[in-house]
Write a protein that holds these residues in place. Structure first.
Motif, PDB file in Angstrom:
ATOM      1  N   ASP A  75       0.825  -1.210   0.000  1.00 53.37           N
ATOM      2  CA  ASP A  75       0.000   0.000   0.000  1.00 53.37           C
ATOM      3  C   ASP A  75       0.857   1.256   0.000  1.00 53.37           C
ATOM      4  O   ASP A  75       0.511   2.276   0.594  1.00 53.37           O
ATOM      5  N   GLY A  76       2.008   1.172  -0.643  1.00 54.64           N
ATOM      6  CA  GLY A  76       2.876   2.325  -0.788  1.00 54.64           C
ATOM      7  C   GLY A  76       3.677   2.689   0.443  1.00 54.64           C
ATOM      8  O   GLY A  76       4.243   3.769   0.519  1.00 54.64           O
ATOM      9  N   SER A  77       3.766   1.781   1.418  1.00 50.62           N
ATOM     10  CA  SER A  77       4.510   2.098   2.653  1.00 50.62           C
ATOM     11  C   SER A  77       5.991   1.746   2.560  1.00 50.62           C
ATOM     12  O   SER A  77       6.749   2.044   3.475  1.00 50.62           O
ATOM     13  N   GLN A  94      11.567   0.596   4.006  1.00 54.93           N
ATOM     14  CA  GLN A  94      10.367   1.284   4.490  1.00 54.93           C
ATOM     15  C   GLN A  94      10.508   2.776   4.262  1.00 54.93           C
ATOM     16  O   GLN A  94      11.582   3.348   4.485  1.00 54.93           O
ATOM     17  N   LEU A  95       9.420   3.414   3.835  1.00 55.87           N
ATOM     18  CA  LEU A  95       9.433   4.867   3.717  1.00 55.87           C
ATOM     19  C   LEU A  95       9.730   5.459   5.084  1.00 55.87           C
ATOM     20  O   LEU A  95       9.221   4.988   6.101  1.00 55.87           O
ATOM     21  N   GLY A  96      10.612   6.456   5.107  1.00 53.06           N
ATOM     22  CA  GLY A  96      11.021   7.091   6.351  1.00 53.06           C
ATOM     23  C   GLY A  96      12.258   6.473   6.973  1.00 53.06           C
ATOM     24  O   GLY A  96      12.819   7.032   7.899  1.00 53.06           O
ATOM     25  N   ILE A 144       6.793   7.994  -6.984  1.00 51.86           N
ATOM     26  CA  ILE A 144       6.946   6.830  -7.860  1.00 51.86           C
ATOM     27  C   ILE A 144       8.081   5.945  -7.345  1.00 51.86           C
ATOM     28  O   ILE A 144       8.009   4.735  -7.370  1.00 51.86           O
ATOM     29  N   GLY A 145       9.144   6.587  -6.887  1.00 52.37           N
ATOM     30  CA  GLY A 145      10.310   5.871  -6.408  1.00 52.37           C
ATOM     31  C   GLY A 145      11.438   6.835  -6.120  1.00 52.37           C
ATOM     32  O   GLY A 145      11.223   8.045  -6.011  1.00 52.37           O
ATOM     33  N   VAL A 146      12.648   6.296  -6.024  1.00 51.33           N
ATOM     34  CA  VAL A 146      13.832   7.115  -5.803  1.00 51.33           C
ATOM     35  C   VAL A 146      14.986   6.613  -6.662  1.00 51.33           C
ATOM     36  O   VAL A 146      15.073   5.424  -6.972  1.00 51.33           O
TER      37      VAL A 146
END
Length: 178
Positions: A75-77, A94-96, A144-146
């Motif tokens: 879910d985009g996390s 993980q994001l963050g 979208i990404g990095v």
């Protein structure tokens, strides 16, 4: 694209160019390679190679260049490993968390002169000394990404890198169908 030029020729960066000239050539080469090609795997694979060869032409010992993309299954996390050049890498972030996760969560470029000074740095390769991560954000503002580049030297990246890598990431959003 000229028929006389082979695809592999795009990785030939002249050794007498300065950083700005090489990075502009990288952006121009990416643009030429993705002309009439919207497949993100294809385009990001070529971008990873261009990045690798561009930095090595500048005698900047990049040990990893590639992409992490938003993982829709979480879910985009989190971010999941995409096309890259270098040693095998962390599969999910993980994001963050870590430089990539912070860049993705904040949608801001992160220039890290010494990864040991970055709180929560994720060491996929213990030899990495510095890193730059640039978010890839859609026109609608969705992550979208990095783009992630690691280096074996401290203080390898600066605002010049950020400028051209941000141009590349903007171009990626218009040339790739995700």
């Amino acid at each position: 694209m000229s028929e006389e030029k082979h695809h592999a020729d795009f990785t030939n960066f002249k050794s007498n160019l300065n950083k700005e000239e090489v990075l502009q050539q990288l952006v121009d080469s990416y643009s030429a390679l993705c002309f009439e090609q919207k497949n993100w795997v294809c385009n990001l694979s070529n971008a990873s190679s261009l990045l690798w060869h561009a930095y090595h032409s500048l005698s900047i010992p990049v040990n990893w260049s590639g992409f992490y993309l938003v993982d829709e299954e979480t879910d985009g996390s989190s971010l999941i490993l995409g096309p890259f050049q270098g040693k095998v890498a962390c599969q999910t972030i993980q994001l963050g968390k870590g430089v990539c996760g912070v860049s993705g969560a904040t949608k801001s470029t992160q220039i890290v002169q010494d990864v040991n000074d970055f709180p929560g740095h994720i060491a996929c390769d213990g030899e990495t000394k510095s890193e730059i991560v640039v978010p890839i954000v859609s026109k609608e503002g969705n992550l979208i990404g990095v783009l992630d580049i690691d280096c074996l030297d401290y203080k390898a990246f600066d605002e010049i890198d950020a400028k051209y890598l941000e141009l590349l990431c903007d171009l990626i959003t218009t040339t790739c169908k995700f």
